[in-house]
Enzyme design. Structure first.
Site, PDB file in Angstrom:
ATOM      1  N   HIS A  53      76.855  20.036 -16.160  1.00  0.00           N
ATOM      2  CA  HIS A  53      76.641  20.618 -17.689  1.00  0.00           C
ATOM      3  C   HIS A  53      75.340  21.621 -17.719  1.00  0.00           C
ATOM      4  CE1 HIS A  53      78.609  16.817 -19.089  1.00  0.00           C
ATOM      5  NE2 HIS A  53      79.272  17.716 -19.302  1.00  0.00           N
ATOM      6  N   GLU A  81      76.041  20.522 -22.547  1.00  0.00           N
ATOM      7  CA  GLU A  81      76.416  22.059 -22.173  1.00  0.00           C
ATOM      8  C   GLU A  81      75.674  22.931 -23.228  1.00  0.00           C
ATOM      9  OE1 GLU A  81      80.418  22.903 -21.318  1.00  0.00           O
ATOM     10  OE2 GLU A  81      80.076  24.796 -22.691  1.00  0.00           O
ATOM     11  N   CYS A 113      87.931  18.019 -12.079  1.00  0.00           N
ATOM     12  CA  CYS A 113      88.131  19.540 -12.213  1.00  0.00           C
ATOM     13  C   CYS A 113      87.177  20.162 -11.043  1.00  0.00           C
ATOM     14  CB  CYS A 113      87.485  19.887 -13.664  1.00  0.00           C
ATOM     15  SG  CYS A 113      86.054  19.580 -13.806  1.00  0.00           S
ATOM     16  N   SER A 121      86.620  14.363 -15.788  1.00  0.00           N
ATOM     17  CA  SER A 121      85.416  13.768 -14.846  1.00  0.00           C
ATOM     18  C   SER A 121      86.021  12.298 -14.520  1.00  0.00           C
ATOM     19  CB  SER A 121      84.072  13.626 -15.697  1.00  0.00           C
ATOM     20  OG  SER A 121      84.568  13.275 -16.953  1.00  0.00           O
ATOM     21  N   CYS A 160      77.901  23.784 -13.296  1.00  0.00           N
ATOM     22  CA  CYS A 160      79.295  24.512 -12.814  1.00  0.00           C
ATOM     23  C   CYS A 160      79.187  25.914 -12.911  1.00  0.00           C
ATOM     24  CB  CYS A 160      80.169  23.892 -13.810  1.00  0.00           C
ATOM     25  SG  CYS A 160      82.022  24.627 -13.520  1.00  0.00           S
ATOM     26  N   ASN A 194      85.770  16.300 -23.383  1.00  0.00           N
ATOM     27  CA  ASN A 194      87.395  16.909 -22.817  1.00  0.00           C
ATOM     28  C   ASN A 194      88.400  15.800 -22.726  1.00  0.00           C
ATOM     29  OD1 ASN A 194      88.415  16.193 -19.869  1.00  0.00           O
ATOM     30  ND2 ASN A 194      85.908  16.601 -19.706  1.00  0.00           N
ATOM     31  N   THR A 221      82.922  25.176 -23.442  1.00  0.00           N
ATOM     32  CA  THR A 221      84.122  25.304 -22.624  1.00  0.00           C
ATOM     33  C   THR A 221      85.074  24.044 -22.802  1.00  0.00           C
ATOM     34  OG1 THR A 221      82.799  24.027 -20.931  1.00  0.00           O
ATOM     35  CG2 THR A 221      82.526  26.278 -20.581  1.00  0.00           C
ATOM     36  N   HIS A 224      76.280  18.166 -27.536  1.00  0.00           N
ATOM     37  CA  HIS A 224      76.815  18.190 -26.138  1.00  0.00           C
ATOM     38  C   HIS A 224      75.776  18.860 -25.245  1.00  0.00           C
ATOM     39  CE1 HIS A 224      79.393  18.935 -22.791  1.00  0.00           C
ATOM     40  NE2 HIS A 224      80.094  18.033 -23.568  1.00  0.00           N
TER      41      HIS A 224
END
Ligand code: SF4
Length: 286
Positions: free
Chosen positions: A77, A129, A12, A263, A99, A222, A162, A127
């Site tokens: 992250h 993030e 991404c 990823s 990001c 994801n 996200t 997680h």
């Protein structure tokens, strides 16, 4: 065998940016470079970076002994404010490759907290993030959860990790609104558009194919989301991280679909399509 590959595949935007900048840096500078944590949740990509000369450490309390003369990279992250302070105090240079979509979400949360909102985030506490988000904002005014709670707060802002799926997020905030009596409520969808698009494609591919392969890290949130979406529609969905995992599997079918996590490197996907061409005489559809 006909093979349909999703349109949105490979890295991404955020992972591509972090990966390319890391490689550029490794090429033009011979200062020792460390990565705090894994750049992405994909062991092939992480190994590739290690082969290019990157060094990884995962414990902020065990810094490399040569940190004062080295660079350190902050992964896509993000990290907590405290971790950032330690890196800045102990390394010669800190390169922030968080990001921008993740950074924007953090800024939004900080802004809303300042406006007096209590923040509810639909996400997984563990997680990276979410850990980074919690550690970068006022921790007394945020809750990260996937469960519905009765809140004491009347002014609430609900956002999402996200990488969660839109349907679950909608169910979550709908139930939250039913359970609580807020006087002021903001709901902001902070799901990354890159992951939403892959979600839509996953449904299409899972409906079209006899079998589906989802290529991506086993601990990539994801990728796991794509696996779940695909499995709900097509039970013959297989999650693999490396092509070796296919060696003893029979993939024979008329229509095979391929999805990848954000990823997953494009070179791993190429390896997969080559494998299918060689072993099953697969025709890769445009
Ligand atoms: S999935 Fe979205 S938010 Fe996460 S790194 Fe990629 S572009 Fe950024």
């Amino acid at each position: 065998m006909k093979v349909k590959v999703a349109e949105k595949v490979g890295f991404c935007y955020g992972v591509n940016r972090a990966y390319n900048k890391t490689n550029e840096m490794l090429k033009k500078d011979n200062k020792k470079t460390y990565l705090f944590g894994e750049l992405v949740h994909n062991k092939i990509v992480v190994q590739n970076l290690k082969n290019s000369g990157i060094n990884i450490f995962k414990d902020i309390n065990k810094l490399p002994t040569d940190s004062k003369t080295s660079k350190v990279i902050i992964r896509a992250h993000g990290i907590t404010l405290e971790e950032r302070r330690i890196l800045e105090d102990n390394f010669d240079e800190v390169i922030d490759l968080t990001c921008p979509i993740v950074s924007n979400m953090t800024s939004f949360v900080i802004k809303k907290q300042k406006e007096g909102y209590f923040i509810v985030v639909y996400g997984s506490k563990q997680h990276p993030e979410m850990r980074a988000l919690k550690g970068s904002v006022d921790q007394s005014k945020i809750k990260i959860t996937k469960d519905i709670h009765k809140e004491n707060y009347k002014k609430v802002c609900i956002v999402s990790q996200t990488t969660v799926d839109i349907k679950s997020f909608k169910n979550f905030y709908t139930e939250y609104l039913k359970t609580n009596d807020f006087s002021d409520i903001i709901i902001k969808n902070t799901i990354c558009i890159e992951t939403s698009k892959r979600e839509i494609e996953a449904k299409k591919i899972a409906n079209w194919a006899d079998k589906v392969i989802v290529l991506g890290g086993k601990n990539s949130s994801n990728t796991k989301k794509l696996v779940n979406i695909s499995k709900t529609i097509n039970e013959k969905t297989l999650h693999i991280e490396e092509i070796e995992e296919l060696k003893n599997k029979d993939l024979s079918c008329e229509k095979l679909g391929i999805l990848t996590g954000t990823s997953t490197a494009i070179w791993t996907l190429k390896e997969l399509t080559e494998y299918l061409k060689n072993k099953y005489s697969a025709e890769i559809l445009d």
